[in-house]
Design a protein around this motif. Structure first.
Motif, PDB file in Angstrom:
ATOM      1  N   GLU A 310       6.306   1.457  -0.411  1.00 41.18           N
ATOM      2  CA  GLU A 310       7.033   1.075  -1.613  1.00 41.18           C
ATOM      3  C   GLU A 310       7.637   2.323  -2.263  1.00 41.18           C
ATOM      4  O   GLU A 310       6.998   3.374  -2.340  1.00 41.18           O
ATOM      5  N   SER A 329      13.706   0.294  -5.019  1.00 38.02           N
ATOM      6  CA  SER A 329      12.572  -0.630  -5.035  1.00 38.02           C
ATOM      7  C   SER A 329      12.523  -1.397  -6.347  1.00 38.02           C
ATOM      8  O   SER A 329      13.102  -0.975  -7.341  1.00 38.02           O
ATOM      9  N   GLU A 337      12.710  -7.273  -8.795  1.00 37.73           N
ATOM     10  CA  GLU A 337      13.339  -7.443  -7.498  1.00 37.73           C
ATOM     11  C   GLU A 337      14.010  -6.150  -7.073  1.00 37.73           C
ATOM     12  O   GLU A 337      14.483  -5.384  -7.896  1.00 37.73           O
ATOM     13  N   ARG A 343      20.025  -5.895  -1.297  1.00 35.34           N
ATOM     14  CA  ARG A 343      19.870  -7.320  -0.999  1.00 35.34           C
ATOM     15  C   ARG A 343      21.189  -7.926  -0.556  1.00 35.34           C
ATOM     16  O   ARG A 343      21.229  -8.748   0.357  1.00 35.34           O
ATOM     17  N   PHE A 349      13.326  -7.248   3.252  1.00 35.41           N
ATOM     18  CA  PHE A 349      12.384  -6.840   2.215  1.00 35.41           C
ATOM     19  C   PHE A 349      11.468  -5.715   2.691  1.00 35.41           C
ATOM     20  O   PHE A 349      11.094  -4.845   1.920  1.00 35.41           O
ATOM     21  N   THR A 350      11.124  -5.756   3.975  1.00 37.35           N
ATOM     22  CA  THR A 350      10.230  -4.720   4.516  1.00 37.35           C
ATOM     23  C   THR A 350      10.826  -3.338   4.293  1.00 37.35           C
ATOM     24  O   THR A 350      10.104  -2.356   4.215  1.00 37.35           O
ATOM     25  N   HIS A 353      12.224  -2.414  -0.311  1.00 39.44           N
ATOM     26  CA  HIS A 353      11.279  -1.866  -1.290  1.00 39.44           C
ATOM     27  C   HIS A 353      10.985  -0.394  -1.036  1.00 39.44           C
ATOM     28  O   HIS A 353      10.582   0.321  -1.938  1.00 39.44           O
TER      29      HIS A 353
ATOM     30  N   ALA B  34       7.672  -9.451   0.495  1.00 40.20           N
ATOM     31  CA  ALA B  34       8.845  -9.880  -0.252  1.00 40.20           C
ATOM     32  C   ALA B  34       8.663  -9.631  -1.736  1.00 40.20           C
ATOM     33  O   ALA B  34       9.592  -9.257  -2.436  1.00 40.20           O
ATOM     34  N   CYS B  35       7.436  -9.833  -2.206  1.00 35.82           N
ATOM     35  CA  CYS B  35       7.171  -9.671  -3.634  1.00 35.82           C
ATOM     36  C   CYS B  35       7.160  -8.213  -4.054  1.00 35.82           C
ATOM     37  O   CYS B  35       7.219  -7.906  -5.234  1.00 35.82           O
ATOM     38  N   GLY B  36       7.016  -7.312  -3.113  1.00 35.15           N
ATOM     39  CA  GLY B  36       7.016  -5.899  -3.476  1.00 35.15           C
ATOM     40  C   GLY B  36       5.646  -5.319  -3.686  1.00 35.15           C
ATOM     41  O   GLY B  36       5.492  -4.126  -3.844  1.00 35.15           O
TER      42      GLY B  36
END
Lengths: 393, 277
Positions: A310, A329, A337, A343, A349-350, A353, B34-36
Motif C-alpha cells: 500500500e 493510494s 478510493e 482507475r 486494485f492490486t 493502491h 480492492a478495499c485498500g
C-alpha cells in the motif's frame, strides 16, 4: 523537520523549490519597490514596468503575445475562469467535454457545474486507454453543436502522460468549439508554442516551475470572448481584478526565463535520470509496473506500481530516509478510493493502491537516484513480507 | 500528511508479531485488496487462553500499527476477555488515531472477532445482514454496530469508522436512514419510562417540541421542508408543514406515518396528529 537535513526531493509535480535566481529577482519587490503598479507616480510606475517585463517572459515561454497573458492567483483560478467564461460566452450551448483523468481543479468544477452557473449541463468525460491516452474516435463522436467547451489537460499530473493537444484543439476549432487546456504540468517541462495552435485558453501555475505558490497565468487567445471571474478594478486590462501580486509575478517571469534556458537540460539530463530510476526500479523490484504511456510522457515523471503493498506505508518508509514522493493510494488521496486517474486507466486494485509517483527536477542528481535505487527494494520487500496477498518471490 | 501519534509510528516502523501461526487455533481474514486494506490474524489458543497471535496486513501505516497493537493486546488474554476488545480500545492503545483512520481499528476488532468465531467453529453474524455499501461491502449490521459502539452522529463519521459511503456515495441516503433508526431506537428505551405517565399540557408541548426538533425536523429539512407545532388540545396535536412540504402530495402520509408514529412512540401513545391547513 530541520532545513539542514538533506532532503531527496522527487515530488516536483506537487510543487517545486523556488529557484535561487527567482528569489533574487522577486526580493526587491517585497522590500524596496513596494509601489502599486496602478499608481500615477513613477515609484509605482516602475513596478508596473516589472510586471510588463514578467508578462513578456511568460509570453516568450508560451509562444504568445504578452497581451494574451493574464496573471491569476493559481492554476485552479485559471481553470475556473476559462471554463466559466467559455460557458457564459455560449449561453445557448449546454454540453462540456473533458476527460476522466483531469486534475480536481477541472474535474470537480465540471462535475458540479450547475452549482456555479445555475444551469444544467451535459457532461462527457472521455475514457482513456490502459496507457492513459484519449481515444480520438470517442472524442470526435462526443463533439456536437451543443458543445460549449472542451477542457483537456496537456500533461497528466500523476502519470505524466501527454495528450496530443495540437490535434485535439484543431478538431474543436474546426467545429467552432472553444478549447481549454490545463497545462500546469506541461509548462516548463516540454516546449510549448501557442502561436500555431488552436488553443483558446491555457492554465499554468507558478509553483510547478520553480516560482512561489500563489501565482498563475491564464492565457486567452486574442479574439476569444472573455468574461472575468470576479468583479473589481481595472487590473490586467479589466480581465482579472485585484492588486497584482507583484513580487510573485516578477518571480514567475524569471522562472519562465529559466525554464526556457533549461528546457534542453530537462529533456536530456533530467529525462536520463528519470529513465535510470524507472528502469532500475522495474528491474530490481519484482512485480512492479509502469503506469502510463512509455513514450508520450513528461521527461520528469515516473509512476510505478508495486503490487500487493500500500502506497502510504511505502511513502512513510521512504520518509524515514527523507525521500519525498507521492502515491495514488486511497490512504493518501484523502478519500477511501485510489486515484481516479489510475482507475480510469484500468490499473488493477492490486497495483493502484501501491502506486508511487516520482517526479524529478533539474535539481536532482545522479547520487540521489542511486540512493533511491538502493533503498526502495528493501522497503517494498519488507512490506510485502507483511502482506497477506504476497504470494512470495 | 497524517498526524500519527509516536506510538502509531513506532508500531508501524517496528511491527510486533508479523507472520502466520502454523496450525493456528483460529484465523480471521478481513478486508480485501480492492478495499485498500486487509488483515489476516492468526491465534494460538490453549485452555481458552490466547498464547500467541500473529498478523499479516496490507494497508497504510495505521492499519499496520493497529494490527501490531492488537496482537500485543490479546496475547495472554482469555478468549472471553479478548472478545470484549472494541475498536476504541485498539485506538486508545495507540494513543489515538486520526478520525479518518478509525476504520483501521475497526478492521482489527473485526479480524479478532473472525478469528475467535473460527476457533469456535461459528459463522460471523456481521457478514450476514444486508450489504448497504457496495463499494466496500459493508452490511447494515456493521453500520448499526459502529453507530452504537462508537456513538456516531453523522454519515461522515460512519464513513470514517466503517468506510461505508466512502466510494461512489450512492448509499449515503440509506446510511442516514440507518443512523436515524439506530439513534431513535436508542432513545426509545429511555422514553418508554415516560410513556404511561400523566402529563400536563405544558409538559406535553415541551416533549413534543423536543421530538420534533431532534428527530423530525432534520429529516424534513433535508427535503427542503419544515414543521411547526401549532397547538396541543388533549390528545390532538395540530401541526403545520412548511416549505417544500406544503404542496407535497405525500404530506398526509408524512404526518400520519412519520410524525404521529414518532410522537406516539416517544411522548404518548394516544396522540393524534392533525394538519392545520
Amino acid at each position: 523537520m530541520g532545513t539542514a537535513e538533506k532532503i531527496v526531493y522527487m515530488d516536483n509535480n506537487a510543487t517545486t523549490a523556488v529557484a535561487p535566481e527567482v528569489i533574487e529577482a522577486m526580493l526587491p519587490y517585497l522590500t524596496d519597490y513596494y509601489g502599486n503598479p496602478s499608481s500615477m507616480h513613477s515609484f509605482g510606475g516602475q513596478v508596473g514596468s516589472a510586471v510588463s517585463k514578467a508578462r513578456q517572459s511568460v509570453a516568450a515561454l508560451l509562444g504568445c503575445d504578452p497581451e494574451e497573458v493574464i496573471f491569476t492567483s493559481c492554476g485552479t483560478e485559471s481553470d475556473s475562469t476559462a471554463i466559466l467564461s467559455a460557458l457564459r460566452a455560449n449561453p445557448e450551448r449546454r454540453h462540456i467535454v473533458t476527460t476522466r483523468v483531469e486534475h480536481p481543479a477541472v474535474k470537480n468544477l465540471c462535475e458540479n457545474i450547475s452549482t456555479f452557473t445555475g444551469h444544467k449541463y451535459r457532461l462527457t468525460m472521455l475514457k482513456v486507454s490502459e496507457e492513459g491516452m484519449v481515444d480520438m474516435e470517442e472524442y470526435l463522436s462526443a463533439l456536437s453543436d451543443d458543445t460549449a467547451i472542451v477542457s483537456m489537460m496537456w500533461a497528466n499530473n500523476e502519470t505524466g502522460v501527454i495528450f496530443p493537444i495540437a490535434e485535439l484543439a484543431k478538431i474543436a476549432r474546426d467545429r467552432g468549439i472553444l478549447f481549454h487546456t490545463d497545462a500546469v504540468q506541461a509548462v516548463g517541462k516540454i516546449p510549448i508554442d501557442l502561436s500555431g495552435l488552436n488553443v483558446d485558453f491555457l492554465s499554468l501555475s507558478g509553483h510547478k516551475l520553480h516560482a512561489p505558490k500563489g501565482v498563475g497565468v491564464l492565457y486567452v487567445k486574442r479574439g476569444t470572448a472573455f468574461s472575468p471571474f470576479m468583479a473589481g478594478g481595472h487590473q490586467e486590462h479589466g480581465r482579472r481584478a485585484g492588486t497584482e501580486n507583484v513580487a510573485s509575478i516578477v518571480a514567475l517571469g524569471r522562472a519562465c526565463q529559466l525554464a526556457q534556458e533549461k528546457m534542453a537540460e530537462e529533456n536530456s539530463r533530467v529525462k536520463k535520470l528519470r529513465d535510470k530510476l524507472e528502469e532500475g526500479l522495474l528491474a530490481s523490484v519484482p512485480k512492479s509496473l509502469l503506469n502510463g504511456h512509455k513514450q508520450m510522457r513528461l521527461p520528469n515523471t515516473a509512476n510505478i506500481s508495486f503490487e500487493y503493498v500500500e502506497g502510504e506505508a511505502i511513502l512513510l518508509h521512504m520518509n524515514r530516509f527523507n525521500i519525498c514522493a507521492s502515491s495514488g493510494s486511497a490512504c493518501t488521496s484523502g478519500s477511501l478510493e485510489p486515484s481516479h486517474v489510475l482507475r480510469a486507466m484500468g490499473v488493477p486494485f492490486t497495483a493502484a493502491h501501491g502506486s508511487i509517483r516520482f517526479s524529478l527536477s533539474i535539481y536532482n542528481t545522479e547520487e540521489e537516484i542511486d540512493f533511491v535505487l538502493d533503498k526502495m527494494p528493501a522497503i517494498i520487500a519488507n512490506l510485502r513480507e507483511m502482506s497477506p496477498f504476497w504470494p512470495g518471490d | 500528511m497524517w498526524e500519527y501519534t509516536d506510538k502509531v509510528t513506532e508500531h508501524f516502523e517496528n511491527p510486533r508479531n508479523v507472520g502466520q501461526i502454523k496450525n493456528a487455533s483460529g484465523v480471521g481474514d478481513v478486508g480485501s485488496l480492492a478495499c485498500g486494506d486487509a488483515l489476516r490474524l492468526s491465534l494460538k489458543i490453549d485452555d481458552n487462553i490466547i498464547t500467541d497471535a500473529k498478523f499479516k496486513t496490507f494497508g497504510c501505516a495505521s492499519a499496520i500499527a493497529s494490527s501490531s497493537a492488537l496482537t500485543e493486546m490479546v496475547k495472554g488474554m482469555t478468549v472471553d476477555d479478548a472478545e470484549k476488545i472494541t475498536n476504541e480500545d485498539i485506538a486508545d492503545y495507540l494513543g489515538g488515531l486520526p478520525k479518518e483512520k478509525m476504520h483501521c481499528s475497526v478492521m482489527g476488532r473485526e479480524a479478532l472477532e473472525a478469528a475467535i468465531a473460527d476457533y469456535r467453529g461459528l459463522s460471523l453474524p456481521m457478514a450476514e445482514g444486508e450489504v448497504v455499501c457496495d463499494c466496500f461491502g459493508v452490511t447494515d449490521l456493521e453500520v448499526r454496530r459502529a453507530i452504537k459502539e462508537s456513538n456516531l452522529h453523522s454519515v461522515e463519521e460512519i464513513t470514517n469508522f466503517t468506510k461505508a459511503g466512502g466510494g461512489c456515495g450512492k448509499c449515503e441516503e440509506r446510511l442516514s436512514e440507518i443512523l436515524r433508526q439506530t439513534i431513535s431506537q436508542g432513545l426509545k428505551v429511555v422514553s418508554v419510562t415516560h410513556k404511561s405517565k400523566r402529563m400536563t399540557t405544558l409538559q406535553k408541548i415541551k416533549r413534543i417540541e423536543d421530538v420534533l426538533e431532534r428527530e423530525i425536523r432534520p429529516g424534513l429539512k433535508m427535503d427542503g421542508g419544515d414543521i411547526e407545532l401549532i397547538d396541543v388540545d388533549g390528545d390532538f396535536v395540530i401541526v403545520s408543514l412548511r416549505g417544500q412540504c406544503t404542496d407535497c402530495f405525500k404530506s398526509q402520509t408524512t404526518i400520519k406515518e412519520y410524525v404521529e408514529k414518532k410522537l406516539r412512540e416517544q411522548v404518548l401513545d394516544t396522540l393524534i396528529v392533525e394538519e392545520n391547513k
